[in-house]
Design a protein around this motif. Structure first.
Motif, PDB file in Angstrom:
ATOM      1  N   THR A   1       0.821  -1.362  -0.161  1.00  7.56           N
ATOM      2  CA  THR A   1       0.158  -0.019   0.016  1.00  7.56           C
ATOM      3  C   THR A   1       0.769   1.418   0.125  1.00  7.56           C
ATOM      4  OG1 THR A   1       0.067  -0.145   2.574  1.00  7.56           O
ATOM      5  CG2 THR A   1      -1.718  -1.271   1.451  1.00  7.56           C
ATOM      6  N   ARG A   2       0.546   2.192  -0.886  1.00  4.00           N
ATOM      7  CA  ARG A   2       1.299   3.320  -1.079  1.00  4.00           C
ATOM      8  C   ARG A   2       1.659   4.354   0.102  1.00  4.00           C
ATOM      9  NH1 ARG A   2      -0.418   7.055  -3.376  1.00  4.00           N
ATOM     10  NH2 ARG A   2      -2.648   5.857  -3.896  1.00  4.00           N
ATOM     11  N   THR A   3       0.052   4.488   0.678  1.00  5.57           N
ATOM     12  CA  THR A   3       0.357   5.267   2.383  1.00  5.57           C
ATOM     13  C   THR A   3       0.514   4.485   3.193  1.00  5.57           C
ATOM     14  OG1 THR A   3      -2.213   5.031   2.377  1.00  5.57           O
ATOM     15  CG2 THR A   3      -1.343   7.015   1.213  1.00  5.57           C
ATOM     16  N   THR A   4       0.605   4.801   4.251  1.00  5.85           N
ATOM     17  CA  THR A   4       0.812   4.333   5.779  1.00  5.85           C
ATOM     18  C   THR A   4      -0.407   4.445   6.434  1.00  5.85           C
ATOM     19  OG1 THR A   4       1.722   6.044   7.125  1.00  5.85           O
ATOM     20  CG2 THR A   4       3.387   4.921   5.840  1.00  5.85           C
ATOM     21  N   ARG A   5      -0.650   3.475   7.444  1.00  2.00           N
ATOM     22  CA  ARG A   5      -1.782   3.555   8.418  1.00  2.00           C
ATOM     23  C   ARG A   5      -1.834   4.932   9.007  1.00  2.00           C
ATOM     24  NH1 ARG A   5      -3.161  -1.534  11.974  1.00  2.00           N
ATOM     25  NH2 ARG A   5      -2.826  -2.234  10.091  1.00  2.00           N
ATOM     26  N   PRO A   6      -0.753   5.421   9.705  1.00  2.00           N
ATOM     27  CA  PRO A   6      -0.827   7.026  10.152  1.00  2.00           C
ATOM     28  C   PRO A   6      -1.290   7.798   9.340  1.00  2.00           C
ATOM     29  CG  PRO A   6       1.020   5.654  10.912  1.00  2.00           C
ATOM     30  CD  PRO A   6       0.599   4.925   9.898  1.00  2.00           C
ATOM     31  N   GLN A   7      -0.874   7.740   7.926  1.00  2.00           N
ATOM     32  CA  GLN A   7      -1.370   8.720   6.973  1.00  2.00           C
ATOM     33  C   GLN A   7      -2.763   8.647   6.527  1.00  2.00           C
ATOM     34  OE1 GLN A   7       1.750   7.527   3.989  1.00  2.00           O
ATOM     35  NE2 GLN A   7       2.980   9.378   4.442  1.00  2.00           N
ATOM     36  N   ARG A   8      -3.274   7.382   6.701  1.00  2.00           N
ATOM     37  CA  ARG A   8      -4.724   7.177   6.408  1.00  2.00           C
ATOM     38  C   ARG A   8      -5.482   7.799   7.552  1.00  2.00           C
ATOM     39  NH1 ARG A   8      -1.994   2.401   4.301  1.00  2.00           N
ATOM     40  NH2 ARG A   8      -2.792   1.079   5.875  1.00  2.00           N
TER      41      ARG A   8
ATOM     42  N   PHE B   1      -4.923  -0.249  39.629  1.00  2.00           N
ATOM     43  CA  PHE B   1      -5.330  -0.810  38.378  1.00  2.00           C
ATOM     44  C   PHE B   1      -6.590  -0.372  37.834  1.00  2.00           C
ATOM     45  CE2 PHE B   1      -4.869  -3.439  35.076  1.00  2.00           C
ATOM     46  CZ  PHE B   1      -6.026  -4.617  34.816  1.00  2.00           C
ATOM     47  N   TYR B   2      -6.827   0.074  36.615  1.00  2.00           N
ATOM     48  CA  TYR B   2      -8.022   0.178  36.104  1.00  2.00           C
ATOM     49  C   TYR B   2      -8.515  -0.836  35.144  1.00  2.00           C
ATOM     50  CZ  TYR B   2      -7.708   4.692  38.225  1.00  2.00           C
ATOM     51  OH  TYR B   2      -7.587   5.781  39.261  1.00  2.00           O
ATOM     52  N   GLN B   3      -9.167  -1.780  35.324  1.00  2.00           N
ATOM     53  CA  GLN B   3      -9.542  -2.771  34.265  1.00  2.00           C
ATOM     54  C   GLN B   3     -10.331  -1.880  33.199  1.00  2.00           C
ATOM     55  OE1 GLN B   3      -9.843  -6.826  35.065  1.00  2.00           O
ATOM     56  NE2 GLN B   3      -9.250  -6.407  32.738  1.00  2.00           N
ATOM     57  N   ALA B   4      -9.861  -2.503  31.779  1.00  2.00           N
ATOM     58  CA  ALA B   4     -10.616  -1.990  30.531  1.00  2.00           C
ATOM     59  C   ALA B   4     -10.289  -2.827  29.420  1.00  2.00           C
ATOM     60  CB  ALA B   4     -10.118  -0.696  30.315  1.00  2.00           C
ATOM     61  N   HIS B   5     -10.170  -2.467  28.269  1.00  2.00           N
ATOM     62  CA  HIS B   5     -10.090  -3.279  27.238  1.00  2.00           C
ATOM     63  C   HIS B   5      -9.353  -2.755  26.155  1.00  2.00           C
ATOM     64  CE1 HIS B   5     -14.033  -4.567  28.836  1.00  2.00           C
ATOM     65  NE2 HIS B   5     -13.632  -5.859  28.371  1.00  2.00           N
ATOM     66  N   LEU B   6      -8.278  -3.449  25.358  1.00  2.00           N
ATOM     67  CA  LEU B   6      -7.637  -3.096  24.329  1.00  2.00           C
ATOM     68  C   LEU B   6      -8.490  -2.474  23.532  1.00  2.00           C
ATOM     69  CD1 LEU B   6      -4.872  -3.362  22.955  1.00  2.00           C
ATOM     70  CD2 LEU B   6      -5.935  -5.261  21.568  1.00  2.00           C
ATOM     71  N   GLU B   7      -8.001  -1.098  23.184  1.00  2.00           N
ATOM     72  CA  GLU B   7      -8.611  -0.231  22.155  1.00  2.00           C
ATOM     73  C   GLU B   7      -9.407  -0.809  21.046  1.00  2.00           C
ATOM     74  OE1 GLU B   7      -5.676   0.240  23.152  1.00  2.00           O
ATOM     75  OE2 GLU B   7      -4.114   0.452  21.751  1.00  2.00           O
ATOM     76  N   TYR B   8     -10.633  -0.760  20.951  1.00  2.00           N
ATOM     77  CA  TYR B   8     -11.454  -0.827  19.741  1.00  2.00           C
ATOM     78  C   TYR B   8     -11.624  -2.509  19.833  1.00  2.00           C
ATOM     79  CZ  TYR B   8      -9.527   3.633  18.642  1.00  2.00           C
ATOM     80  OH  TYR B   8      -9.011   4.891  18.827  1.00  2.00           O
TER      81      TYR B   8
ATOM     82  N   ALA C   1     -13.329  11.394  15.205  1.00  2.00           N
ATOM     83  CA  ALA C   1     -12.662  11.090  13.858  1.00  2.00           C
ATOM     84  C   ALA C   1     -11.849   9.798  14.010  1.00  2.00           C
ATOM     85  CB  ALA C   1     -12.383  12.323  13.024  1.00  2.00           C
ATOM     86  N   ILE C   2     -11.086   9.986  14.813  1.00  2.00           N
ATOM     87  CA  ILE C   2      -9.901   8.760  15.162  1.00  2.00           C
ATOM     88  C   ILE C   2     -10.684   7.736  15.411  1.00  2.00           C
ATOM     89  CG2 ILE C   2      -7.950   8.094  16.152  1.00  2.00           C
ATOM     90  CD1 ILE C   2      -6.887  10.867  16.115  1.00  2.00           C
ATOM     91  N   ASP C   3     -11.492   7.713  16.339  1.00  2.00           N
ATOM     92  CA  ASP C   3     -12.231   6.563  17.022  1.00  2.00           C
ATOM     93  C   ASP C   3     -13.124   5.924  15.871  1.00  2.00           C
ATOM     94  OD1 ASP C   3     -12.560   7.793  20.326  1.00  2.00           O
ATOM     95  OD2 ASP C   3     -11.099   6.582  19.441  1.00  2.00           O
ATOM     96  N   HIS C   4     -13.805   6.737  15.130  1.00  2.00           N
ATOM     97  CA  HIS C   4     -14.644   6.356  14.092  1.00  2.00           C
ATOM     98  C   HIS C   4     -13.920   5.499  13.162  1.00  2.00           C
ATOM     99  CE1 HIS C   4     -17.264   5.996  10.595  1.00  2.00           C
ATOM    100  NE2 HIS C   4     -18.310   5.955  11.506  1.00  2.00           N
ATOM    101  N   PHE C   5     -12.765   5.979  12.737  1.00  2.00           N
ATOM    102  CA  PHE C   5     -11.788   5.421  11.573  1.00  2.00           C
ATOM    103  C   PHE C   5     -11.267   4.126  12.456  1.00  2.00           C
ATOM    104  CE2 PHE C   5      -8.774   5.046   8.376  1.00  2.00           C
ATOM    105  CZ  PHE C   5      -7.512   4.707   8.983  1.00  2.00           C
ATOM    106  N   CYS C   6     -10.979   4.010  13.587  1.00  2.00           N
ATOM    107  CA  CYS C   6     -10.327   2.852  14.019  1.00  2.00           C
ATOM    108  C   CYS C   6     -11.332   1.814  14.295  1.00  2.00           C
ATOM    109  CB  CYS C   6      -9.564   3.191  15.196  1.00  2.00           C
ATOM    110  SG  CYS C   6      -8.101   4.094  15.018  1.00  2.00           S
ATOM    111  N   LYS C   7     -12.618   2.224  14.463  1.00  2.00           N
ATOM    112  CA  LYS C   7     -13.768   1.100  14.672  1.00  2.00           C
ATOM    113  C   LYS C   7     -14.310   0.602  13.551  1.00  2.00           C
ATOM    114  CE  LYS C   7     -15.300   3.154  19.158  1.00  2.00           C
ATOM    115  NZ  LYS C   7     -16.346   4.283  19.772  1.00  2.00           N
ATOM    116  N   HIS C   8     -14.324   1.461  12.321  1.00  2.00           N
ATOM    117  CA  HIS C   8     -14.919   0.925  11.476  1.00  2.00           C
ATOM    118  C   HIS C   8     -13.989   0.699   9.899  1.00  2.00           C
ATOM    119  CE1 HIS C   8     -18.735   1.645  13.377  1.00  2.00           C
ATOM    120  NE2 HIS C   8     -18.169   2.951  13.719  1.00  2.00           N
ATOM    121  N   THR C   9     -12.882   1.458   9.938  1.00  2.00           N
ATOM    122  CA  THR C   9     -12.190   1.285   8.820  1.00  2.00           C
ATOM    123  C   THR C   9     -10.607   0.374   8.958  1.00  2.00           C
ATOM    124  OG1 THR C   9     -12.859   3.421   8.112  1.00  2.00           O
ATOM    125  CG2 THR C   9     -10.936   2.682   7.216  1.00  2.00           C
TER     126      THR C   9
END
Ligand SMILES: O=c1[nH]cnc2c(O)cc(-c3ccc(F)cc3)cc12
Ligand SMILES: [Mg+2]
Length: 221
Positions: free
Chosen positions: A1-8, A193-200, A28-36
């Motif tokens: 892929t020409r572009t990198t993930r950070p660029q996308r 300690f704060y229990q949570a989940h790996l992003e997305y 916008a970043i959370d939407h991108f990471c959840k859906h794209t």
């Protein structure tokens, strides 16, 4: 892929976020990471915990290790009072370049210094570079194998004061066992300690918050 993930990710911010509006950049970043495309930002669930710890600390001096695309830099800085600055360290120049543009899109460029380089090299120069004595808040989110050496380096450089708060991401996934063992058995820190989940995802993860109590002797038996 020409572009990198950070660029996308940056393109998604430019297209979908309102310039000068940090919350729209975060959305916008959370939407991108959840859906794209998944990306290793702290995300919305752990991000809300980060927000609450920053607000309860109300720090004057803030250090972040591991900028990536600038998501947590935007989350933290949007909560800081006008005169407070964030110093964030990123060793990957491509990540740093994208992060500066994300931070600029959020309108926070005057409050954030993105430092390129290795934390081990930069930490000993921080006091002199920025005319500070200690950090009130430190966010560890760079590389799991650097958490322990870098917290030790911060101690050795006297960059932590009584009451300083250190928050560490990913203490479960990918996991930082040596750091957790050190910080939880060290009488100079009070940890939670704060229990949570790996992003997305639904994978378990968590944050470790540690308050520096000043330099006491010994270690818990
Ligand atoms: O390397 C990382 N630095 C900072 N934060 C991270 C983060 O939040 C998640 C991950 C990560 C977790 C699971 C996986 F399958 C692949 C990467 C890495 C980092
Ligand atoms: Mg992380």
């Amino acid at each position: 892929t020409r572009t990198t993930r950070p660029q996308r990710l940056l393109r998604a911010v430019i297209i979908n976020a309102v310039r000068g509006d940090p919350d729209s950049v975060i959305r916008a970043i959370d939407h991108f990471c959840k859906h794209t495309e998944w990306a290793m930002n702290i995300g919305d669930e752990k991000g809300a915990i980060l927000d609450s710890v920053v607000m309860e600390t109300s720090p004057s001096t803030v250090l972040e290790l591991g900028t990536y695309c600038g998501y947590s830099a935007v989350r933290i800085t949007r909560l800081l009072p006008p005169s407070t600055r964030l110093i964030t360290v990123e060793m990957n120049p491509d990540y740093a370049c994208v992060a500066r543009q994300v931070i600029q899109h959020a309108g926070l460029q005057d409050k954030v210094c993105v430092l390129e380089g290795q934390s081990a090299d930069l930490i000993p120069k921080m006091a002199e570079m920025f005319g500070i004595q200690t950090f009130d808040f430190v966010f560890l989110d760079h590389w799991k194998d650097r958490y322990l050496p870098d917290i030790r380096l911060l101690e050795d450089c006297s960059l932590l004061a009584q009451g300083s708060v250190v928050l560490a991401d990913n203490v479960v996934c990918p996991g930082t066992p040596d750091y957790l063992n050190y910080i939880r058995s060290n009488l100079n820190y009070r940890s939670r300690f704060y229990q949570a989940h790996l992003e997305y995802t639904r994978v378990l993860d968590g944050l470790e918050k540690s308050e520096y109590l000043g330099c006491r002797q010994g270690k818990r038996q």
